[in-house]
Design an enzyme around this catalytic site. Structure first.
Site, mmCIF file in Angstrom:
data_model
loop_
_atom_site.group_PDB
_atom_site.id
_atom_site.type_symbol
_atom_site.label_atom_id
_atom_site.label_comp_id
_atom_site.label_asym_id
_atom_site.label_seq_id
_atom_site.Cartn_x
_atom_site.Cartn_y
_atom_site.Cartn_z
ATOM 1 N N VAL A 60 -13.340 -1.859 10.262
ATOM 2 C CA VAL A 60 -12.836 -0.540 10.665
ATOM 3 C C VAL A 60 -13.022 0.422 9.498
ATOM 4 O O VAL A 60 -12.653 0.120 8.364
ATOM 5 C CB VAL A 60 -11.346 -0.609 11.078
ATOM 6 C CG1 VAL A 60 -10.797 0.799 11.334
ATOM 7 C CG2 VAL A 60 -11.170 -1.467 12.317
ATOM 8 N N GLY A 105 -11.142 1.601 4.416
ATOM 9 C CA GLY A 105 -11.737 0.712 5.406
ATOM 10 C C GLY A 105 -11.100 -0.666 5.300
ATOM 11 O O GLY A 105 -10.324 -0.930 4.371
ATOM 12 N N LYS A 106 -11.371 -1.511 6.234
ATOM 13 C CA LYS A 106 -10.892 -2.906 6.148
ATOM 14 C C LYS A 106 -11.708 -3.730 7.121
ATOM 15 O O LYS A 106 -12.250 -3.209 8.102
ATOM 16 C CB LYS A 106 -9.407 -2.981 6.531
ATOM 17 C CG LYS A 106 -8.689 -4.185 5.944
ATOM 18 C CD LYS A 106 -8.302 -3.938 4.508
ATOM 19 C CE LYS A 106 -7.519 -5.069 3.911
ATOM 20 N NZ LYS A 106 -7.008 -4.712 2.576
ATOM 21 N N GLY A 107 -11.782 -5.023 6.859
ATOM 22 C CA GLY A 107 -12.517 -5.896 7.765
ATOM 23 C C GLY A 107 -11.873 -7.262 7.829
ATOM 24 O O GLY A 107 -10.948 -7.572 7.071
ATOM 25 N N ASP A 146 -9.900 -10.049 0.167
ATOM 26 C CA ASP A 146 -8.549 -9.860 0.685
ATOM 27 C C ASP A 146 -8.012 -11.272 0.945
ATOM 28 O O ASP A 146 -8.513 -12.238 0.357
ATOM 29 C CB ASP A 146 -8.590 -8.991 1.958
ATOM 30 C CG ASP A 146 -7.230 -8.422 2.316
ATOM 31 O OD1 ASP A 146 -6.792 -7.473 1.669
ATOM 32 O OD2 ASP A 146 -6.587 -8.942 3.237
#
Ligand code: NAD
Length: 413
Positions: A60, A105-107, A146
């Protein structure tokens, strides 16, 4: 992160309250809240026995008004689009708060990494990175580690991207030092947390050197926080990990505990202090209580037992919204996660800068630049908090949102 006791997300509430204080127009607030792009991908890969398996992956991109999207990739069976979206949003505010030229952002991949071999994890990682390749780039979107991803996974990502595009270390941060990772990245979040404690001591008139500290969680963040606070001269009276806690009112021997934990990956069996369970640990009388393990560790059912002067949120979301409201009424300040644990993304930014320049900084340079960023952000938030008479969390969001909204209007749509 589980949230057993409250379904209200403290960051959503903080966002809304900050918007009200800023007097931001509703249409701008809505535009800033909405993610720019959401990608769901299939990660099909061969298991070691030759069978094909497939997983779902997400990236995202929330907002890139102030710079490329930036945020980690987590491997966890609870990962879904909603979780990734909310973490991506948080990254936009965190990078803005630290005044780093990034967006958010992040995934993630919905996978329990414990169920796969290292070779399978490498194939999963490479396949996922190929799947998100069309939307990433060193000036577009820069992933990082992460939950359950580490420097090795970043090394695979960097290699996969470089095979298609040429040598590009700046495509990810949190890499091994040998592959362009930065000095000081490993301890950055703990160091930033220790700096936050030191700055809070000044503002709340607590003598740092005679202060007593309790830390829940002794992983990367908790153990380095303890190490730096010990170097500042603080007395760490209790720490815990998933195996339970240890307590010594005269102070634990942190250097030897740190080494024991590095070797054994647990504090269990270290031979120090009296054993104490996590609930009792949270209730110990201390100056600074530092939850550095789980989300929602402090909730409405245990918040009244707290006996500390300041709560330092080193973990992401360790204090629920209800608990935070109760602490506010009791005049116990909370230094929020978005500020406290931002040392990690700050040094990730330094890693990216070094990669783009193809130049390596010494540890002292990284640490002193981190120090400057953390102190500046802390003071900016504190000034807003005092001026508006609001909690540090809402003040943090005000600083962050006003930066993003200013850039948003200057860039135009
Ligand atoms: P980690 O996996 O290295 O360590 C987690 C620690 O918490 C371990 O010591 C574990 O035993 C302990 N723990 C787990 N369950 C517990 C329980 N019930 N009671 C007490 N201790 C428990 O993780 P980390 O990287 O140190 O991250 C900790 C927190 O900080 C997470 O919320 C993470 O999202 C956040 N964070 C980490 C970074 C970073 O750079 N590592 C950056 C920002 C935020």
């Amino acid at each position: 992160m589980t949230n057993k006791t409250s379904s209200v997300n403290p960051t959503t509430i903080a966002y809304q309250k900050a918007i009200e204080h800023l007097g931001l127009k509703r249409n701008i607030a809505n535009a800033l809240e909405m993610p720019d792009r959401e990608l769901t991908v299939e990660v099909a890969f061969k298991r070691d026995n030759g069978e094909v398996a497939s997983l779902l992956g997400f990236r995202v991109q929330h907002n890139n008004t102030r710079g490329p999207f930036k945020g980690g990739i987590r491997y966890h069976h609870h990962v879904d689009l909603a979780e990734v979206r909310s973490l991506a949003t948080l990254m936009t505010w965190k990078t803005a708060l630290l005044d780093i030229p990034y967006g958010g952002g992040k995934g993630g991949i919905a996978v329990n990494p414990k169920e796969y071999t290292i070779h399978e994890l490498e194939r999963i990682s490479r396949k996922f990175f190929r799947a998100i390749d069309p939307i990433i780039g060193p000036n577009i979107d820069i992933p990082a580690p992460d939950v359950n991803t580490n420097a090795q996974v970043m090394g695979w990502f960097m290699d996969e991207y470089s095979q298609a595009h040429g040598y590009t270390p700046a495509i990810v941060t949190g890499k091994p030092i040998e592959l362009g990772g930065s000095e000081g990245r490993e301890h950055a979040t703990g160091k930033g947390t220790a700096i936050t404690v030191r700055e809070s001591a000044k503002k709340w008139n607590i003598d740092l050197e005679s202060s007593e500290i309790v830390i829940q969680g002794f992983g990367n963040v908790g153990s380095f926080t303890a190490k730096f606070l010990d170097e500042y001269g603080c007395k760490i009276i209790a720490v815990s990990d998933v195996s339970g806690g240890i307590y010594n009112p005269d102070g634990l021997d942190i250097p030897s505990l740190f080494e024991y934990n590095r070797k054994n990956r647990t504090i269990d069996g270290c031979g120090q202090g009296k054993k104490i369970n996590n609930e009792k640990l949270l209730a110990l009388k201390c100056d600074f209580l530092i939850p550095a393990a789980l989300g929602s560790a402090i909730h409405k059912d245990n918040v009244d037992s707290l006996n500390c002067r300041v709560v330092i949120e080193a973990a992401n979301g360790p204090v629920t919204y209800k608990a935070a409201e109760i602490l506010w009424k009791k005049h116990i300040p909370i230094i929020p996660d978005i500020l406290t644990n931002a040392g990690g993304v700050t040094v990730s930014y330094f890693e990216w800068v070094q990669n783009l320049q193809q130049f390596k900084w010494e540890l002292e340079e990284v640490d002193s630049k981190l120090e400057a960023k953390m102190v500046k952000a802390f003071n900016e938030v504190y000034e807003v908090k005092v001026e508006k008479k609001i909690p540090m969390r809402i003040a943090s969001f005000m600083v962050a949102i006003s930066r993003v909204s200013r850039s948003y209007s200057l860039r135009g749509t």
